[in-house]
Design a protein around this motif. Sequence first.
Motif, PDB file in Angstrom:
ATOM      1  N   ALA A 188     -68.505  88.693  30.211  1.00 47.04           N
ATOM      2  CA  ALA A 188     -67.659  89.859  30.472  1.00 47.04           C
ATOM      3  C   ALA A 188     -67.064  89.756  31.874  1.00 47.04           C
ATOM      4  N   PRO A 189     -65.744  89.490  31.969  1.00 54.41           N
ATOM      5  CA  PRO A 189     -65.100  89.512  33.279  1.00 54.41           C
ATOM      6  C   PRO A 189     -64.970  90.957  33.741  1.00 54.41           C
ATOM      7  N   VAL A 190     -65.398  91.223  34.974  1.00 54.09           N
ATOM      8  CA  VAL A 190     -65.407  92.591  35.493  1.00 54.09           C
ATOM      9  C   VAL A 190     -64.789  92.580  36.886  1.00 54.09           C
ATOM     10  N   ARG A 191     -63.857  93.508  37.130  1.00 58.02           N
ATOM     11  CA  ARG A 191     -63.255  93.634  38.465  1.00 58.02           C
ATOM     12  C   ARG A 191     -64.067  94.637  39.268  1.00 58.02           C
ATOM     13  N   GLN A 230     -55.006  84.389  45.363  1.00 58.59           N
ATOM     14  CA  GLN A 230     -54.294  84.342  46.642  1.00 58.59           C
ATOM     15  C   GLN A 230     -53.108  85.302  46.634  1.00 58.59           C
ATOM     16  N   GLY A 231     -53.187  86.331  47.455  1.00 60.92           N
ATOM     17  CA  GLY A 231     -52.054  87.231  47.649  1.00 60.92           C
ATOM     18  C   GLY A 231     -51.652  88.062  46.460  1.00 60.92           C
ATOM     19  N   GLY A 232     -52.473  88.150  45.444  1.00 63.04           N
ATOM     20  CA  GLY A 232     -52.083  88.921  44.274  1.00 63.04           C
ATOM     21  C   GLY A 232     -53.199  89.831  43.824  1.00 63.04           C
ATOM     22  N   GLY A 233     -53.075  90.306  42.642  1.00 61.26           N
ATOM     23  CA  GLY A 233     -54.102  91.174  42.085  1.00 61.26           C
ATOM     24  C   GLY A 233     -53.956  92.604  42.559  1.00 61.26           C
ATOM     25  N   ASP A 234     -54.762  93.466  41.996  1.00 58.11           N
ATOM     26  CA  ASP A 234     -54.671  94.894  42.309  1.00 58.11           C
ATOM     27  C   ASP A 234     -55.862  95.353  43.135  1.00 58.11           C
ATOM     28  N   GLY A 235     -56.414  94.460  43.926  1.00 57.21           N
ATOM     29  CA  GLY A 235     -57.561  94.815  44.750  1.00 57.21           C
ATOM     30  C   GLY A 235     -58.854  94.409  44.081  1.00 57.21           C
ATOM     31  N   GLY A 236     -59.892  94.383  44.877  1.00 59.23           N
ATOM     32  CA  GLY A 236     -61.195  94.017  44.345  1.00 59.23           C
ATOM     33  C   GLY A 236     -61.288  92.535  44.069  1.00 59.23           C
ATOM     34  N   ALA A 237     -62.312  92.166  43.319  1.00 60.07           N
ATOM     35  CA  ALA A 237     -62.530  90.763  42.978  1.00 60.07           C
ATOM     36  C   ALA A 237     -63.209  90.676  41.617  1.00 60.07           C
ATOM     37  N   LEU A 238     -62.972  89.571  40.966  1.00 57.70           N
ATOM     38  CA  LEU A 238     -63.489  89.349  39.624  1.00 57.70           C
ATOM     39  C   LEU A 238     -64.837  88.653  39.665  1.00 57.70           C
ATOM     40  N   VAL A 239     -65.729  89.072  38.763  1.00 58.69           N
ATOM     41  CA  VAL A 239     -67.009  88.413  38.556  1.00 58.69           C
ATOM     42  C   VAL A 239     -67.231  88.361  37.049  1.00 58.69           C
ATOM     43  N   VAL A 240     -67.830  87.282  36.559  1.00 58.43           N
ATOM     44  CA  VAL A 240     -68.121  87.164  35.132  1.00 58.43           C
ATOM     45  C   VAL A 240     -69.622  87.384  34.948  1.00 58.43           C
ATOM     46  N   LEU A 241     -69.956  88.356  34.092  1.00 64.35           N
ATOM     47  CA  LEU A 241     -71.352  88.702  33.839  1.00 64.35           C
ATOM     48  C   LEU A 241     -71.749  88.309  32.431  1.00 64.35           C
ATOM     49  N   SER A 242     -72.998  87.938  32.247  1.00 65.78           N
ATOM     50  CA  SER A 242     -73.549  87.662  30.922  1.00 65.78           C
ATOM     51  C   SER A 242     -74.329  88.909  30.506  1.00 65.78           C
ATOM     52  N   VAL A 243     -73.815  89.585  29.470  1.00 64.74           N
ATOM     53  CA  VAL A 243     -74.380  90.868  29.037  1.00 64.74           C
ATOM     54  C   VAL A 243     -74.350  90.955  27.506  1.00 64.74           C
ATOM     55  N   PRO A 244     -75.141  91.868  26.922  1.00 65.65           N
ATOM     56  CA  PRO A 244     -75.025  92.110  25.484  1.00 65.65           C
ATOM     57  C   PRO A 244     -73.635  92.654  25.144  1.00 65.65           C
ATOM     58  N   GLU A 283     -70.564  83.671  36.640  1.00 68.88           N
ATOM     59  CA  GLU A 283     -69.560  82.938  37.406  1.00 68.88           C
ATOM     60  C   GLU A 283     -68.921  83.881  38.419  1.00 68.88           C
ATOM     61  N   VAL A 284     -68.551  83.326  39.567  1.00 69.67           N
ATOM     62  CA  VAL A 284     -67.783  84.061  40.562  1.00 69.67           C
ATOM     63  C   VAL A 284     -66.508  83.245  40.779  1.00 69.67           C
ATOM     64  N   PRO A 285     -65.425  83.608  40.056  1.00 65.62           N
ATOM     65  CA  PRO A 285     -64.182  82.835  40.160  1.00 65.62           C
ATOM     66  C   PRO A 285     -63.633  82.844  41.589  1.00 65.62           C
ATOM     67  N   VAL A 286     -62.868  81.814  41.909  1.00 68.05           N
ATOM     68  CA  VAL A 286     -62.209  81.736  43.204  1.00 68.05           C
ATOM     69  C   VAL A 286     -61.240  82.918  43.319  1.00 68.05           C
ATOM     70  N   ALA A 287     -61.227  83.559  44.474  1.00 70.00           N
ATOM     71  CA  ALA A 287     -60.373  84.729  44.696  1.00 70.00           C
ATOM     72  C   ALA A 287     -58.901  84.364  44.530  1.00 70.00           C
ATOM     73  N   VAL A 304     -68.494  90.999  46.209  1.00 72.95           N
ATOM     74  CA  VAL A 304     -68.465  89.922  45.215  1.00 72.95           C
ATOM     75  C   VAL A 304     -68.688  88.570  45.882  1.00 72.95           C
ATOM     76  N   ARG A 305     -68.180  88.396  47.102  1.00 73.26           N
ATOM     77  CA  ARG A 305     -68.374  87.114  47.808  1.00 73.26           C
ATOM     78  C   ARG A 305     -69.846  86.838  48.119  1.00 73.26           C
ATOM     79  N   LEU A 306     -70.686  87.853  48.079  1.00 75.24           N
ATOM     80  CA  LEU A 306     -72.126  87.667  48.312  1.00 75.24           C
ATOM     81  C   LEU A 306     -72.856  87.168  47.068  1.00 75.24           C
ATOM     82  N   LEU A 307     -72.217  87.266  45.909  1.00 72.28           N
ATOM     83  CA  LEU A 307     -72.873  86.943  44.644  1.00 72.28           C
ATOM     84  C   LEU A 307     -72.826  85.460  44.337  1.00 72.28           C
ATOM     85  N   ARG A 308     -73.860  85.008  43.631  1.00 72.08           N
ATOM     86  CA  ARG A 308     -73.955  83.619  43.179  1.00 72.08           C
ATOM     87  C   ARG A 308     -74.375  83.619  41.712  1.00 72.08           C
TER      88      ARG A 308
END
Length: 90
Positions: free
Chosen positions: A8-11, A55-69, A49-53, A18-22
């Motif tokens: 599940a990709p989550v913003r 560059q200069g785009g997006g609507d704020g925040g950062a994406l992280v991929v979680l493994s969930v039910p 997964e913590v995708p590479v941020a 998010v940069r602290l996560l591994r």
Amino acid sequence: MAVRMVSAPVRIADAATVRLLRPGDRVDVVAAERAQPPRVVAAGARVAEVPVAEQGGGDGGALVVLSVPRETARALVGAGAMTRLAVTLC
């Protein structure tokens, strides 16, 4: 019966957090709405997964991929569409 896990990709609103996560970390995902108390949407979700941020785009925040039910993934999508999401490390 085994629970089927999905990716599940989550913003997350705070990109610095998010940069602290591994991959392998466990997090609680919290929905923070102004008019209501914060609520946990996903408890103990594994960071896949913590995708590479972007560059200069997006609507704020950062994406992280979680493994969930699958059910939790649906809840995350719904919460992310309506509120800002934050994470706490478990």
